[in-house]
Design an enzyme around this catalytic site. Sequence first.
Site, short mmCIF file in Angstrom:
data_model
loop_
_atom_site.label_atom_id
_atom_site.label_comp_id
_atom_site.label_asym_id
_atom_site.label_seq_id
_atom_site.Cartn_x
_atom_site.Cartn_y
_atom_site.Cartn_z
N THR A 43 -6.69 -10.16 -2.59
CA THR A 43 -6.74 -11.62 -2.76
C THR A 43 -7.98 -12.15 -2.05
O THR A 43 -8.21 -11.84 -0.89
CB THR A 43 -5.46 -12.27 -2.18
N HIS A 66 0.80 -1.23 0.00
CA HIS A 66 0.00 0.00 0.00
C HIS A 66 0.83 1.28 0.00
O HIS A 66 0.31 2.36 -0.29
CB HIS A 66 -1.01 -0.01 1.14
N HIS A 73 -3.78 -12.38 5.99
CA HIS A 73 -4.90 -11.73 5.29
C HIS A 73 -5.89 -11.15 6.29
O HIS A 73 -6.53 -11.90 7.02
CB HIS A 73 -5.64 -12.65 4.31
N GLU A 132 0.73 -20.90 3.76
CA GLU A 132 0.23 -19.71 4.47
C GLU A 132 -1.27 -19.88 4.52
O GLU A 132 -1.94 -19.91 3.48
CB GLU A 132 0.62 -18.43 3.73
N GLU A 174 4.84 -12.25 -3.29
CA GLU A 174 3.61 -12.97 -3.61
C GLU A 174 3.34 -12.83 -5.10
O GLU A 174 3.48 -11.73 -5.64
CB GLU A 174 2.43 -12.36 -2.85
N1 PXP Z 1 -0.92 -12.88 2.69
C1 PXP Z 1 -1.29 -12.93 1.39
C2 PXP Z 1 -1.05 -14.20 0.64
C3 PXP Z 1 -1.87 -11.82 0.75
O1 PXP Z 1 -2.23 -11.91 -0.54
C4 PXP Z 1 -2.03 -10.64 1.48
C5 PXP Z 1 -2.59 -9.42 0.79
O2 PXP Z 1 -1.70 -9.02 -0.22
C6 PXP Z 1 -1.62 -10.62 2.82
C7 PXP Z 1 -1.09 -11.75 3.40
C8 PXP Z 1 -1.74 -9.40 3.66
O3 PXP Z 1 -3.08 -9.08 3.85
P1 PXP Z 1 -3.48 -7.73 4.56
O4 PXP Z 1 -2.98 -6.62 3.69
O5 PXP Z 1 -4.95 -7.81 4.66
O6 PXP Z 1 -2.78 -7.73 5.90
#
Ligand code: PXP
Length: 247
Positions: A101, A10, A200, A151, A70
């Site tokens: 995602t 971000h 996530h 994950e 990722e």
């Molecule tokens: N893990 C994965 C595989 C993701 O795709 C994301 C989002 O890009 C995250 C973790 C992090 O998610 P958040 O931004 O909601 O903390």
Amino acid sequence: MKRLNVNIDHVATIREARKTIEPSIITAAVICEQAGANGITVHLRGDRRHIQDRDIELLRDVVTTYLNVEMAATEEMTGIALATKPDAVSLVPENPNEVTTEGGLNVVANFETIKSAIERLRSAGIFVSVFIDPVNEQIEAAKRAGAQQIELCTAEYAELTLSSRAMHGEGLAKAAAELERLRKAAEFGSELGLIVAAGHGLTYRNIGPLARIAEITEFNIGHNIISRSVFVGLSQAVREMMEAIRQ
Ligand code: PXP
């Protein structure tokens, strides 16, 4: 000790809003590392909505802890990973129309494609994680495909715990059930010899119960940390998340 990788997508989202040079993703990575983060995570999307190819190259030179990229298991993305050699690649599903995602990768349905991407990445010395829902068939398929880490997708848990107002009665019971599903999946993955991460939608408020699951050893967290950094600064936001994980 649990590891925290800060997802800094971000920071690039803000930069790309103006297609300009600030805020710097490199400065962000360095601040996260200096605040004690164990690694930096970025998502190189097919549509390049935030992170750009050049960011990966620059981050590869700058990140001294652990760089986790990722990406979708496509030919294009595998080629970029092989050329830039991040420490780890996390294979994720990608739908061009999604805001973020939406769930875990379906390793069962896309087994051959994922297995072949994993083989190519691992043969170049890249550690491979797959982002999946907490479902035993997916965990088994991830193991068979050669992943070293899973994950677990915490999107459902995040949704259920988003509002503290919903956290009583039926809402609380649903969140507890989802937590239990994640715990069982983490135990199962660990029994199969996989390293278990989670991510996530995790926040300062909902991380506690997950952080107490012994088998989960790594978190990837972005949105909540970057959101808080707007008000308290990035270094402080990272330190607060590390405290929340350790409590
Ligand atoms: N893990 C994965 C595989 C993701 O795709 C994301 C989002 O890009 C995250 C973790 C992090 O998610 P958040 O931004 O909601 O903390």
